[in-house]
Design an enzyme around this catalytic site. Structure first.
Site, PDB file in Angstrom:
ATOM      1  N   ASP A  13      48.987  10.425   0.900  1.00  0.00           N
ATOM      2  CA  ASP A  13      49.580   9.074   0.847  1.00  0.00           C
ATOM      3  C   ASP A  13      48.751   8.121  -0.003  1.00  0.00           C
ATOM      4  O   ASP A  13      48.720   6.914   0.259  1.00  0.00           O
ATOM      5  CB  ASP A  13      49.745   8.494   2.268  1.00  0.00           C
ATOM      6  N   HIS A  41      56.842  11.263  -2.196  1.00  0.00           N
ATOM      7  CA  HIS A  41      56.306  10.440  -3.279  1.00  0.00           C
ATOM      8  C   HIS A  41      57.246   9.267  -3.499  1.00  0.00           C
ATOM      9  O   HIS A  41      58.408   9.444  -3.863  1.00  0.00           O
ATOM     10  CB  HIS A  41      56.158  11.265  -4.561  1.00  0.00           C
TER      11      HIS A  41
END
EC number: 6.3.4.4
Length: 439
Positions: A13, A41
């Site tokens: 992340d 993403h």
């Protein structure tokens, strides 16, 4: 620039999607080398003054750039239903996928029984102890990789031969049903329904399937510029992360070679992506975790909720001991620091520079989870800044404290920061950073 790799340098992340999106216009091919639909993403872009957000789980972010070919390599475990849904969603935006997406014939498939077994395993661990629960995304990633290395997995190429697919599927489903019934006391799966469903995937996925390793080799010989992207982060690597609280593949640089079939000699740039603070999803040790108001503020302001699961991310101060470790494992020759804007408004910023363990201080990152849970982070305190920096486009326009923060990181790691992201949009990026360490 034969092959550049973009790698998450923390627990995932970190903002890899935005950086890949930023770099994609300058390459010919963007290739994903490991993981599955457990990664998300997030891409945010501006079209005619309007902001739009899109979350990709399997297709590389380069798909949004005309003329860029996207590759899903053999190291990825592929959920056929998920990839087809993602392609349909991308095409609904008016983006042409045909001829621009290539899927490795050797990529392994995620099956319904993988998800069922993973759910049963997590439930079993949770009932035994909260500490034993790994906190998976429930996408069947681990069991799919288990079958791959047990040499019993089903690959994309098997979809292309109906007789082979039916035979392999029946054998696998019957075996997994025995495990679900007898080990986990879970409901068995319908063999015939799954066989028919997956036979149909051949017609829908056939046009995308090829030998991607050979394709990449030819492209590199012809001078193509390739950008390889990993999923998750280096501290979740199955070998170099905080095992067993890891993913089931290799997000680190070595995974690029085995997950795409490219030679290490083709790689000339390894770009690590790091947040200006740390986050982690799921269980596992997290030395700099903040349980109080600051951690909550980082979560809310940074939108720290999983793109795949929606789970709140655990937040903490930047851990340079851990980051130094992933610099070593991957050989980063450059870093991109993301979410610097989230730190605005915090009076004092703490940065972990050492661990205290058994009465001694060390800069060594202990990958053994039992030791990592016992370390005490030792902090340097740096001044914060009040100003909103989200509109800044040049490093000299950052507050002095923000510039000093970047310089401190560079000096500690001895790795240059080449990019700074100060917001979710494509345009919110600072590229004239080097050399901050001399600032």
């Amino acid at each position: 620039m034969p092959v550049s790799i973009v790698i998450g340098s923390q627990w995932g992340d970190e903002g890899k999607g935005k950086i890949v999106d930023l770099l994609s216009p300058d390459v010919d091919i963007v290739a994903r080398y490991q993981g599955g639909a457990n990664a998300g993403h997030t891409i945010v872009w501006d079209e005619e003054g309007e902001t739009e957000e899109f979350v990709l789980h399997l297709v590389p972010s380069g798909i949004f750039h005309e003329g860029v070919t996207c590759v899903i390599g053999n190291g990825v475990v592929l959920d056929p239903k998920a990839i087809l849904e993602e392609i349909e969603k991308i095409e609904s935006l008016g983006i042409d996928v045909e001829g621009r997406l290539k899927i490795s014939h050797n990529a392994h498939l995620i099956m319904p029984y993988h998800k069922a077994i993973e759910a049963a395993q997590e439930e079993d661990r949770a009932s035994a102890s909260d500490d034993d629960e790994i906190g998976t995304t429930g996408r069947g990633i681990g069991p799919a990789y288990t079958d791959k290395f047990a040499r019993t997995g089903i690959r994309v190429v098997d979809l292309l031969d109906e007789d082979v697919l039916r035979r392999k599927l029946r054998r696998s489903i019957e075996e997994k049903n025995a495990i679900l019934r007898d080990v986990y006391d879970a409901e068995a799966l319908d063999v015939d329904r799954i066989v028919e469903e997956y036979v149909e995937f051949d017609q829908k996925i056939d046009d995308y399937v090829t030998d991607t390793s050979a394709y990449l080799s030819r492209a590199l010989d012809d001078g193509a510029r390739v950008l390889a992207e990993g999923a998750q982060g280096s501290l979740l690597d199955v070998d170099f992360g905080s095992y067993p609280y890891v993913t089931s593949s290799h997000p680190t640089a070595g995974g690029c070679c085995t997950g795409l079939g490219v030679s290490p000699t083709e790689i000339d740039r390894v770009l690590g992506i790091a947040k200006a603070y740390c986050t982690r999803v799921g269980n596992g040790p997290f030395p700099t975790e903040l349980d109080g108001e600051v951690g909550q503020a980082l979560r809310e302001k940074g939108g720290e909720f999983g793109a795949t699961t929606g789970r709140p991310r655990r937040c903490g101060w930047l851990d340079l001991v851990a980051l130094r470790y992933t610099c070593m494992v991957n050989g980063f020759n450059e870093l991109a620091l993301t979410k610097l804007d989230i730190l605005s408004g915090i009076d004092e910023l703490k940065v972990c520079t050492e661990y205290r363990y058994d009465g001694k201080t060390t800069r060594r990152f202990p990958s053994e989870p039992q030791n990592l849970t016992r370390v005490e982070p030792q902090y340097e305190t740096l001044p914060g800044w009040e100003a909103d920096i989200s509109a800044v486009r040049h490093v000299d326009d950052l507050p002095r404290a923000a510039q000093d923060y970047l310089a401190f990181i560079e000096n500690y790691l001895d790795v240059e920061i080449g990019l700074v992201s100060n917001g979710p949009r494509r345009s919110q990026i600072i590229t004239d950073v080097q050399p901050m360490a001399a600032a």
